[in-house]
Enzyme design. Structure first.
Site, PDB file in Angstrom:
ATOM      1  N   THR A 148      -5.679   0.600   7.142  1.00 46.82           N
ATOM      2  CA  THR A 148      -7.043   0.292   7.581  1.00 46.82           C
ATOM      3  C   THR A 148      -7.047   0.248   9.108  1.00 46.82           C
ATOM      4  OG1 THR A 148      -7.389  -0.940   5.560  1.00 46.82           O
ATOM      5  CG2 THR A 148      -8.914  -1.383   7.370  1.00 46.82           C
TER       6      THR A 148
ATOM      7  N   CYS B 195      -6.140  -8.831   3.687  1.00 44.68           N
ATOM      8  CA  CYS B 195      -7.152  -7.821   4.022  1.00 44.68           C
ATOM      9  C   CYS B 195      -8.486  -8.401   4.474  1.00 44.68           C
ATOM     10  CB  CYS B 195      -7.373  -6.905   2.821  1.00 44.68           C
ATOM     11  SG  CYS B 195      -5.837  -6.176   2.245  1.00 44.68           S
TER      12      CYS B 195
ATOM     13  N   GLY C 274     -14.751 -20.533  -4.788  1.00 50.91           N
ATOM     14  CA  GLY C 274     -13.355 -20.948  -4.709  1.00 50.91           C
ATOM     15  C   GLY C 274     -13.082 -21.675  -3.415  1.00 50.91           C
TER      16      GLY C 274
ATOM     17  N   ASP D 229      10.778   3.586   5.624  1.00 49.31           N
ATOM     18  CA  ASP D 229      10.472   2.242   6.139  1.00 49.31           C
ATOM     19  C   ASP D 229      11.510   1.882   7.197  1.00 49.31           C
ATOM     20  OD1 ASP D 229       8.554  -0.176   4.965  1.00 49.31           O
ATOM     21  OD2 ASP D 229      10.289  -0.905   6.094  1.00 49.31           O
TER      22      ASP D 229
ATOM     23  N   LYS E 240      -8.625 -10.235   7.932  1.00 50.82           N
ATOM     24  CA  LYS E 240      -8.332  -9.333   9.056  1.00 50.82           C
ATOM     25  C   LYS E 240      -9.446  -8.291   9.220  1.00 50.82           C
ATOM     26  CE  LYS E 240      -5.152  -5.949   7.670  1.00 50.82           C
ATOM     27  NZ  LYS E 240      -5.864  -4.695   7.673  1.00 50.82           N
TER      28      LYS E 240
ATOM     29  N   GLU F 171      -7.569   3.064   1.494  1.00 49.56           N
ATOM     30  CA  GLU F 171      -7.164   2.586   0.161  1.00 49.56           C
ATOM     31  C   GLU F 171      -8.097   1.458  -0.269  1.00 49.56           C
ATOM     32  OE1 GLU F 171      -5.864  -0.585  -0.244  1.00 49.56           O
ATOM     33  OE2 GLU F 171      -5.571  -1.146   1.848  1.00 49.56           O
TER      34      GLU F 171
ATOM     35  N   GLY G 286      -9.180 -15.119   1.042  1.00 48.09           N
ATOM     36  CA  GLY G 286      -8.039 -14.930   1.937  1.00 48.09           C
ATOM     37  C   GLY G 286      -7.299 -13.653   1.614  1.00 48.09           C
TER      38      GLY G 286
ATOM     39  N   VAL H 197       0.840  -1.207   0.000  1.00 48.27           N
ATOM     40  CA  VAL H 197       0.000   0.000   0.000  1.00 48.27           C
ATOM     41  C   VAL H 197       0.877   1.261   0.000  1.00 48.27           C
ATOM     42  CG1 VAL H 197      -1.654   1.356   1.346  1.00 48.27           C
ATOM     43  CG2 VAL H 197      -1.968  -1.112   1.111  1.00 48.27           C
TER      44      VAL H 197
HETATM   45  C1  UGA Z   1      -9.143  -6.605  -1.129  1.00 50.23           C
HETATM   46  C2  UGA Z   1     -10.212  -5.688  -1.753  1.00 50.23           C
HETATM   47  O1  UGA Z   1     -10.747  -6.319  -2.930  1.00 50.23           O
HETATM   48  C3  UGA Z   1      -9.590  -4.345  -2.136  1.00 50.23           C
HETATM   49  O2  UGA Z   1     -10.600  -3.474  -2.653  1.00 50.23           O
HETATM   50  C4  UGA Z   1      -8.995  -3.723  -0.870  1.00 50.23           C
HETATM   51  O3  UGA Z   1      -8.396  -2.472  -1.132  1.00 50.23           O
HETATM   52  C5  UGA Z   1      -7.936  -4.675  -0.332  1.00 50.23           C
HETATM   53  O4  UGA Z   1      -8.550  -5.942  -0.015  1.00 50.23           O
HETATM   54  C6  UGA Z   1      -7.371  -4.044   0.918  1.00 50.23           C
HETATM   55  O5  UGA Z   1      -8.115  -3.929   1.903  1.00 50.23           O
HETATM   56  O6  UGA Z   1      -6.237  -3.556   0.880  1.00 50.23           O
HETATM   57  P1  UGA Z   1      -7.158  -8.120  -2.084  1.00 50.23           P
HETATM   58  O7  UGA Z   1      -6.804  -8.461  -0.670  1.00 50.23           O
HETATM   59  O8  UGA Z   1      -6.067  -7.781  -3.031  1.00 50.23           O
HETATM   60  O9  UGA Z   1      -8.172  -6.880  -2.136  1.00 50.23           O
HETATM   61  O10 UGA Z   1      -7.953  -9.396  -2.617  1.00 50.23           O
HETATM   62  P2  UGA Z   1      -9.300  -9.609  -3.467  1.00 50.23           P
HETATM   63  O11 UGA Z   1      -9.074  -9.370  -4.905  1.00 50.23           O
HETATM   64  O12 UGA Z   1     -10.412  -8.893  -2.811  1.00 50.23           O
HETATM   65  O13 UGA Z   1      -9.498 -11.191  -3.237  1.00 50.23           O
HETATM   66  C7  UGA Z   1      -9.755 -11.693  -1.919  1.00 50.23           C
HETATM   67  C8  UGA Z   1      -9.975 -13.184  -1.931  1.00 50.23           C
HETATM   68  O14 UGA Z   1     -11.216 -13.498  -2.553  1.00 50.23           O
HETATM   69  C9  UGA Z   1      -8.917 -13.972  -2.710  1.00 50.23           C
HETATM   70  O15 UGA Z   1      -8.572 -15.124  -1.973  1.00 50.23           O
HETATM   71  C10 UGA Z   1      -9.627 -14.314  -4.012  1.00 50.23           C
HETATM   72  O16 UGA Z   1      -9.126 -15.464  -4.640  1.00 50.23           O
HETATM   73  C11 UGA Z   1     -11.049 -14.509  -3.526  1.00 50.23           C
HETATM   74  N1  UGA Z   1     -12.076 -14.354  -4.590  1.00 50.23           N
HETATM   75  C12 UGA Z   1     -12.258 -13.156  -5.212  1.00 50.23           C
HETATM   76  C13 UGA Z   1     -12.876 -15.435  -4.941  1.00 50.23           C
HETATM   77  O17 UGA Z   1     -12.729 -16.549  -4.375  1.00 50.23           O
HETATM   78  N2  UGA Z   1     -13.823 -15.275  -5.894  1.00 50.23           N
HETATM   79  C14 UGA Z   1     -14.032 -14.080  -6.533  1.00 50.23           C
HETATM   80  O18 UGA Z   1     -14.945 -14.000  -7.387  1.00 50.23           O
HETATM   81  C15 UGA Z   1     -13.226 -13.000  -6.178  1.00 50.23           C
END
Ligand code: UGA
Length: 421
Positions: free
Chosen positions: A123, A254, A247, A33, A257, A145, A251, A14
């Site tokens: 966050t 973000c 899926g 950092d 937590k 973010e 996980g 981030v």
């Molecule tokens: C998430 C949010 O999507 C972001 O908008 C946010 O800014 C970020 O957390 C954060 O708080 O910093 P991220 O952790 O990169 O982003 O991951 P995601 O793309 O949200 O995916 C989360 C989990 O859901 C992954 O394990 C992914 O494989 C799973 N997922 C996602 C599915 O199983 N199916 C889907 O259709 C979409």
């Protein structure tokens, strides 16, 4: 807005994305950092993160002199207009966010100019900005973010929204103007509401996924096809088309937590939030459910079974293994005595928490089952006829719906998917 001088504290994905993107938007940015080796590497343009477009942006920023890195927070903050806090806020023992890194930074920025705006990017629990403002005696702005790993640069430079919250409207407007040029819709509000937007969004996404994962389970029991069911759902604009792919569980650093943290906030506010609790509990069951599918296809016991895993990261497009559902499934399989060999394009051989190899073919060698756990696009292109020559039993459990069914079946594989009859 004229270029501003920005200090970003924290060079994780981030902080680094924030720093590199603000430099791209024309500001002068220093990123601090505590990790000296990381700072030295980044100062030479070496970005240790697998994040699309970020290394190039960092090198551009360094080359034009708009981006720099420092070890620790500089003692002299007299020319800094904005300080962005982008330090980790991991889950504490009771699910609440651990703010010790934020507190450490606050203790070191007291000498900043009176009109320097402190911005919270991390966050943080609802109410943190108010407490920080009181402690510092200066304007504090919340600017959450919404960066997806793997798409962080794109999400920063072309955001779907910019949310800025503060009780000091002038400070909030100054933060907003840093994003001039992105053309994003804006939400200007109080700091508590801005803090809550972040949790409300991530927890809603988690809820959507737990819902679709349960729906997939129901499809299996009644003989329906989750692909067709979600296709029908996606066409309803009120539901939206994203985040409907079932899926092995959700996980990453973000969603797990943030769901726990919001539950902890609700508890403190004496609000029962059963929907959120069920969202988390449903996800906690997924690894076991996936492992049971594997157990089933290898003949009812995992002890001694050789399993080839495809994918270990928490989703495609990142090298991040934190809270990876793939790892959670691997742990259950290993605990029941399965021998695991894994391939992931972003986990070098020999370096992973399970035995990792250099190619999918090596992962498939002598396997009693292949299990796809991350939706890397390359898994859609695999040569199933070649893999059929490697395995001991031609069975594939696809938890991500990436394996082309026809290709796998015509190569002789039995394909077990999620949510399909
Ligand atoms: C998430 C949010 O999507 C972001 O908008 C946010 O800014 C970020 O957390 C954060 O708080 O910093 P991220 O952790 O990169 O982003 O991951 P995601 O793309 O949200 O995916 C989360 C989990 O859901 C992954 O394990 C992914 O494989 C799973 N997922 C996602 C599915 O199983 N199916 C889907 O259709 C979409």
């Amino acid at each position: 807005m004229a270029p501003q001088r920005i200090l970003v504290v924290g060079a994780g994905y981030v902080g680094l994305t924030t720093a590199a993107c603000f430099a791209r938007l024309g500001h002068w940015v220093i990123c601090a950092d505590v990790d000296e080796a990381k700072v030295a590497a980044m100062s030479h343009g070496e970005v240790g993160l697998h994040e699309n477009g970020l290394p190039a942006l960092v090198r551009d920023g360094l080359r034009v002199g708009r981006l720099g890195f420092v070890h620790g927070i500089p003692a002299d903050l007299s020319d800094v207009d904005f300080i962005f806090l982008a330090v980790p806020t991991p889950s504490g023992a009771g699910g609440e966010a651990d703010l010790s890194a934020v507190d450490d930074v606050l203790a070191q920025i007291e000498s900043a100019r009176a009109d320097c705006v402190v911005v919270i990017k991390s966050t943080v629990p609802v109410g943190t900005a108010t407490r920080v403002g009181q402690r510092l005696g200066r304007p504090v702005v919340t600017n959450p973010e919404f960066l997806r790993e793997g798409h962080a640069v794109e999400d920063f430079l072309h955001p779907q929204r910019v949310v800025v919250g503060s009780e000091d409207e002038e400070a909030a407007r100054r933060v907003l103007s840093l994003y001039d040029g992105t053309g994003a819709p804006v939400v200007l509000t109080g700091s508590t509401s801005a803090e809550l937007v972040k949790y409300a969004s991530n927890c809603f996404l988690a809820m959507k996924l737990s819902y679709v994962n349960s729906m997939a389970e129901l499809c299996e029991r009644v003989g329906a096809d989750i692909g067709a069911v979600t296709e029908g759902m996606r066409l309803d604009e009120r539901i939206g088309s994203a985040f409907l792919t079932p899926g092995p569980g959700w996980g990453g650093s973000c969603l797990p937590k943030d769901t726990e943290a919001l539950l902890s906030t609700s508890r403190s506010a004496e609000l029962d939030f059963p929907l959120l609790r069920a969202t988390i509990d449903t996800n906690a069951r997924q690894a076991r459910r996936m492992a049971d599918k594997v157990k089933d296809v290898v003949g009812g016991t995992l002890a001694g079974a050789r399993i080839g895993l495809l994918g270990l990261t928490f989703k495609a497009g990142t090298d991040d293994l934190r809270d990876s559902p793939a790892m959670a499934v691997a742990e259950v399989l290993a605990a029941e005595g399965a021998h695991l060999t894994a391939y992931d394009p972003c986990v070098p051989p020999g370096s992973g928490p399970v035995h990792t190899v250099a190619t999918p073919t090596l992962a498939a060698r002598d396997a009693d089952a292949i299990v796809v756990l991350t939706e890397w696009p390359e898994f859609a292109e695999l040569d199933w006829a070649e893999l059929a020559g490697e395995v001991s039993r031609p069975v594939v459990v696809d938890t991500r719906d990436v394996v082309p069914a026809e290709k796998a079946r015509s190569a002789g594989f039995r394909l077990v998917a999620i949510g399909r009859p």
